[in-house]
Design a protein around this motif. Structure first.
Motif, PDB file in Angstrom:
ATOM      1  N   UNK A 119      -0.143  23.312  20.489  1.00 10.24           N
ATOM      2  CA  UNK A 119       0.542  23.314  19.185  1.00 10.24           C
ATOM      3  C   UNK A 119       1.810  22.464  19.213  1.00 10.24           C
ATOM      4  N   UNK A 120       1.954  21.596  18.220  1.00  7.56           N
ATOM      5  CA  UNK A 120       3.141  20.767  18.087  1.00  7.56           C
ATOM      6  C   UNK A 120       3.187  19.534  18.968  1.00  7.56           C
ATOM      7  N   UNK A 121       2.131  19.302  19.767  1.00  5.91           N
ATOM      8  CA  UNK A 121       2.126  18.151  20.668  1.00  5.91           C
ATOM      9  C   UNK A 121       1.252  17.029  20.121  1.00  5.91           C
ATOM     10  N   UNK A 122       1.670  15.800  20.365  1.00  5.19           N
ATOM     11  CA  UNK A 122       0.861  14.650  19.943  1.00  5.19           C
ATOM     12  C   UNK A 122       0.160  13.992  21.133  1.00  5.19           C
ATOM     13  N   UNK A 123       0.322  14.579  22.319  1.00  2.00           N
ATOM     14  CA  UNK A 123      -0.306  14.049  23.528  1.00  2.00           C
ATOM     15  C   UNK A 123      -1.367  15.043  24.000  1.00  2.00           C
ATOM     16  N   UNK A 124      -2.618  14.589  24.182  1.00  2.00           N
ATOM     17  CA  UNK A 124      -3.651  15.535  24.608  1.00  2.00           C
ATOM     18  C   UNK A 124      -3.429  16.018  26.045  1.00  2.00           C
ATOM     19  N   UNK A 125      -3.799  17.278  26.296  1.00  2.00           N
ATOM     20  CA  UNK A 125      -3.733  17.818  27.651  1.00  2.00           C
ATOM     21  C   UNK A 125      -5.123  17.798  28.292  1.00  2.00           C
ATOM     22  N   UNK A 126      -6.155  17.496  27.484  1.00  2.00           N
ATOM     23  CA  UNK A 126      -7.518  17.315  28.000  1.00  2.00           C
ATOM     24  C   UNK A 126      -8.230  16.340  27.081  1.00  2.00           C
ATOM     25  N   UNK A 127      -9.119  15.527  27.656  1.00  2.00           N
ATOM     26  CA  UNK A 127      -9.872  14.533  26.889  1.00  2.00           C
ATOM     27  C   UNK A 127     -11.316  14.499  27.368  1.00  2.00           C
ATOM     28  N   UNK A 128     -12.189  14.059  26.473  1.00  2.00           N
ATOM     29  CA  UNK A 128     -13.606  13.906  26.809  1.00  2.00           C
ATOM     30  C   UNK A 128     -14.200  12.872  25.864  1.00  2.00           C
ATOM     31  N   UNK A 129     -15.184  12.129  26.350  1.00  2.00           N
ATOM     32  CA  UNK A 129     -15.873  11.121  25.540  1.00  2.00           C
ATOM     33  C   UNK A 129     -17.363  11.417  25.563  1.00  2.00           C
ATOM     34  N   UNK A 149      -1.715  20.483  35.251  1.00  2.00           N
ATOM     35  CA  UNK A 149      -0.728  21.499  34.886  1.00  2.00           C
ATOM     36  C   UNK A 149      -1.283  22.503  33.883  1.00  2.00           C
ATOM     37  N   UNK A 150      -2.408  22.164  33.234  1.00  2.00           N
ATOM     38  CA  UNK A 150      -2.988  23.039  32.206  1.00  2.00           C
ATOM     39  C   UNK A 150      -4.372  23.545  32.576  1.00  2.00           C
ATOM     40  N   UNK A 151      -4.822  23.276  33.795  1.00  2.00           N
ATOM     41  CA  UNK A 151      -6.127  23.771  34.222  1.00  2.00           C
ATOM     42  C   UNK A 151      -6.077  25.275  34.443  1.00  2.00           C
ATOM     43  N   UNK A 152      -7.221  25.923  34.267  1.00  2.00           N
ATOM     44  CA  UNK A 152      -7.306  27.359  34.472  1.00  2.00           C
ATOM     45  C   UNK A 152      -6.852  28.184  33.288  1.00  2.00           C
ATOM     46  N   UNK A 153      -6.675  27.551  32.142  1.00  2.00           N
ATOM     47  CA  UNK A 153      -6.200  28.261  30.942  1.00  2.00           C
ATOM     48  C   UNK A 153      -7.252  28.276  29.825  1.00  2.00           C
ATOM     49  N   UNK A 154      -8.462  27.801  30.116  1.00  2.00           N
ATOM     50  CA  UNK A 154      -9.514  27.804  29.095  1.00  2.00           C
ATOM     51  C   UNK A 154      -9.541  26.564  28.220  1.00  2.00           C
ATOM     52  N   UNK A 155      -8.650  25.611  28.469  1.00  2.00           N
ATOM     53  CA  UNK A 155      -8.584  24.410  27.628  1.00  2.00           C
ATOM     54  C   UNK A 155      -9.809  23.530  27.845  1.00  2.00           C
ATOM     55  N   UNK A 156     -10.150  23.253  29.103  1.00  2.00           N
ATOM     56  CA  UNK A 156     -11.333  22.450  29.400  1.00  2.00           C
ATOM     57  C   UNK A 156     -12.602  23.133  28.917  1.00  2.00           C
ATOM     58  N   UNK A 157     -12.688  24.437  29.100  1.00  2.00           N
ATOM     59  CA  UNK A 157     -13.855  25.184  28.628  1.00  2.00           C
ATOM     60  C   UNK A 157     -13.989  25.054  27.119  1.00  2.00           C
ATOM     61  N   UNK A 158     -12.881  25.187  26.403  1.00  3.26           N
ATOM     62  CA  UNK A 158     -12.908  25.045  24.946  1.00  3.26           C
ATOM     63  C   UNK A 158     -13.326  23.654  24.512  1.00  3.26           C
ATOM     64  N   UNK A 159     -12.835  22.648  25.211  1.00  2.51           N
ATOM     65  CA  UNK A 159     -13.183  21.267  24.877  1.00  2.51           C
ATOM     66  C   UNK A 159     -14.657  20.995  25.171  1.00  2.51           C
TER      67      UNK A 159
END
Length: 159
Positions: free
Chosen positions: A48-58, A94-104
């Motif tokens: 929230x509030x960030x313009x830089x992605x913490x995870x990406x996928x193509x 720094x953001x691994x293990x928080x469900x972010x990659x799973x959500x993406x």
């Protein structure tokens, strides 16, 4: 622990810094660029509030590779299905293990099925990450192989 993330479409160029720093930091930036980037679908996960992605996928339309005799007999011929391949999946350590990659990744499964009309999603996964993908419903197929000095295995999920 899960965090609130916003997943949205981004440009291929917006994926490059994270692709490079996470996947191949010891190679030139050009190493993480794909000739097919212009025809792919690219997504970023944002706090929230960030313009830089913490995870990406193509994601790309790409048929399952021919794997010869190691193919599963239950796997339909590639020509009979529309398939999507995801590539250059990276999450800031720094953001691994928080469900972010799973959500993406779940977002990609949903997009591939509902928007791209695909019945299968696949990838070339680092062998070190294969268990992570298996816990998210993917399975291995084909033989292991190397990209540089890193061992890979192909993974797929039927949608």
């Amino acid at each position: 622990m899960s965090v609130d993330i916003n997943i949205r479409s981004i440009s291929a160029e917006e994926t490059v810094p994270l692709r490079h720093s996470v996947l191949w930091p010891d190679h030139p930036v050009s190493y993480v660029l794909l000739p097919e980037d212009s025809s792919g679908f690219h997504y970023g996960a944002f706090l929230p509030g960030s313009s830089t992605p913490v995870a990406v996928i193509s994601v790309f339309y790409d048929p399952l590779p021919t794997t010869g005799s190691s193919a599963s007999p239950s796997q339909p011929p590639a020509a009979a299905q529309r398939t999507a391949r995801f590539r250059k999946f990276a999450c800031d350590p720094a953001y691994q293990g928080r469900g972010i990659g799973t959500g993406l990744l779940q977002h990609v499964f949903d997009v591939a099925a509902k928007e791209m009309g695909c019945s299968v999603v696949w990838c070339d996964a680092r062998l070190s990450a294969a268990g992570w993908y298996e816990r998210r419903g993917m399975r291995r197929f084909g033989e292991m192989f190397f990209k540089g000095d890193i061992e890979y295995v192909r993974m797929m999920r039927e949608l």
